[in-house]
Write an enzyme that holds these catalytic residues in place. Structure first.
Site: not given
Lengths: 390, 135
Positions: A85, A338
């Site tokens: 991420c 996200h």
């Protein structure tokens, strides 16, 4: 080392499942970033692109090369960054280093992901690849499960009753959804309440559905240039004044330091040290709130609050605009979304616009210095500090 | 430099009722799961040792949303256990109904056994993994 500035950003809407390909998404963000800087694709000397799961989401590896060609930045060196991420924050950090060194004058950096398009079972499986495949995945470790264990550990270590902690965690999600109302690029535009969070489906105890960020599709890009070029391009450059990056071993290997992540503390120390400032100098922060508990843990290790107390800070509004340190006024990963490979670039784009005073109803008035904190897996951390350049 | 204790040998130990670790001859600390170097000091003078298989739960979660291919396993409990020798390992807590898993589990003493995760299309076949049960 030369000074390095950001002079343009691009950001697609962050969404549920999209019909656009990763290359199409990234190209849209990239062209917006390049045009915002009044430049052309052929001005870019290199592309650093964060992407984690293109191989799984659409059978597309090597997206960076096709993306460079797609936007007409023909034959430039294009490199993919994979740090879960944190991928596009790593890309931006490396772009900074290469421009600061004098090797390049202009680099396009960013990221793209189609995590929502994978659906929950495959996305959950592939996100689990950011854990130790042999020693921890066999137990069925998922990403929410990792932070769920940190939540129980946090409650125990700091003596916060779990019920109290759950209310504080809920407040994190409530605040993110509140500010998310003002971000047109965000995935959600819906206010929620503490009760909504506490009545949600239990994903993995103690994390309920609204403690968790969504799976998202989207892309973001930034144009990174030398000070000399920046002065030619804009009278409102945003300088990158501090960078940090660190890594850790598998979750169990971090043992007694947990629920703190040592990589975050190492990375933040590098960035603060390079910038010659401390947490008290930060006016606005975008941190990695993949889960509500993740925000509490991050805010403490970044130096904003004492360990074990950041839940109270959220409850008192110290993380809101006008509070001690406005955190995730973009809506954060929770409300904005996200798309993992794009998240770091999205955070940087938010700070860029905050420092330029362009954020409308979610503007932190007078912000001069901003920080991004991006976490990949259980141990890749990147910290970037930016400063208003005029 | 040859790997002292590979995953294959560590997992084979588990299936034979042994929890193997590495004792560092430089700092004295134990590293489990195994690595090329000591987790504490980075030392490379390591000896394989057999551990007591006893420890305490430090944290846990009950998982209700599983990865692709593992939906039939939910609900299941993952726990981190601090072994009597110091290191932490991850595994599944058995012996308790997941619906009854509360914070009271933390600090409970457990012993280490094993299960075999059969793997999926992304992983290399059978993988032995620790399970924890009450003494």
């Amino acid at each position: 080392m030369r000074k390095v500035a950001i002079v343009g950003t691009g950001h697609t809407p962050f969404t549920f499942e999209t019909e656009k390909t990763s290359i199409e998404l990234f190209s849209e963000a990239a062209m917006d970033a390049i045009h915002e800087a009044n430049l052309k694709p052929k001005d870019m000397q290199a592309l650093y692109l964060g992407n984690c799961l293109g191989d799984f989401s659409e059978g597309q590896a090597m997206v960076q090369s096709y993306a460079a060609n797609d936007i007409g930045a023909f034959h430039i060196p294009a490199t993919r960054f994979e740090g879960a991420c944190a991928s596009s924050s790593l890309a931006i950090r490396d772009a900074f280093i290469w421009v600061a060194s004098g090797y390049y004058d202009m680099v396009l950096a960013g990221g793209v992901e189609r995590a929502a398009s994978m659906g929950t079972p495959l996305a959950t499986r592939t996100f689990s690849m950011f854990t130790d495949s042999h020693y921890e995945y066999p137990a069925g470790l998922t990403f929410p499960a990792m932070f769920a264990m940190l939540a129980h550990l946090y409650a125990k270590k700091y003596g916060v009753p779990l019920e109290k902690l759950k209310e504080q965690m809920a407040q994190v999600s409530v605040q993110s959804h509140y500010y998310g109302m003002f971000n047109p690029k965000g995935q959600f535009h819906k206010e929620i309440t503490v009760d909504d969070v506490l009545n949600g489906f239990m994903v993995t105890s103690p994390l309920q559905l609204l403690d968790c960020c969504p799976f998202s599709d989207g892309a973001a890009a930034v144009v990174i240039v030398s000070e000399e070029k920046a002065k030619e391009i804009t009278d409102k450059p945003v300088y990158i004044i501090g960078i940090g990056q660190a890594s850790s071993g598998k979750l169990s290997a971090q043992k007694d330091h947990l629920p703190r992540l040592r990589a975050r503390e190492e990375s933040a120390k590098q960035a603060y040290g390079m910038a010659g400032i401390g947490a008290a100098d930060i006016d606005v922060c975008e941190l990695h709130d993949c889960f509500s508990i993740a925000s509490l843990i991050a805010a403490e290790s970044l130096g904003f609050f004492e360990f074990g107390t950041s839940g109270e800070a959220w409850e008192k509004g110290e993380t809101k605009i006008g509070g001690k340190i406005p955190i995730n006024v973009s809506g954060g990963l929770k409300s904005k979304g996200h798309p993992i490979g794009a998240t770091g670039a999205s955070q940087v784009a938010e700070i860029y616009h905050q420092l330029r005073g362009e954020c409308g109803e979610r503007q932190v008035e007078g912000a001069k210095i901003g920080l991004t904190d991006t976490l990949g897996g259980d141990g890749v951390l990147c910290t970037l500090i930016m400063q208003k350049g005029w | 430099m040859e790997y002292k204790l590979t995953f294959k040998d560590y997992a084979k130990g588990l299936t034979k009722g042994k929890l193997l670790g590495l004792k560092c001859n430089s700092c004295g600390n134990i590293t489990v799961p195994p690595k090329m170097t000591c987790q504490e000091c980075g030392g490379t003078d390591l000896d394989i040792v057999e551990l007591s298989k006893m420890g305490k739960i430090v944290t846990f979660t009950v998982v209700n949303v599983a990865p692709e291919g593992r939906q039939n396993e939910v609900p299941y409990i993952i726990a981190l256990v601090k072994l009597d020798e110091g290191p932490w390992i991850m595994g599944n807590l058995i012996d308790i109904d997941p619906a009854r898993a509360t914070m009271d589990l933390i600090d409970r003493e457990v012993k280490v056994g094993f299960r075999v995760f059969p793997g999926d299309k992304y992983s290399p076949g059978n993988q032995a993994s620790p399970v924890f049960s009450f003494k």
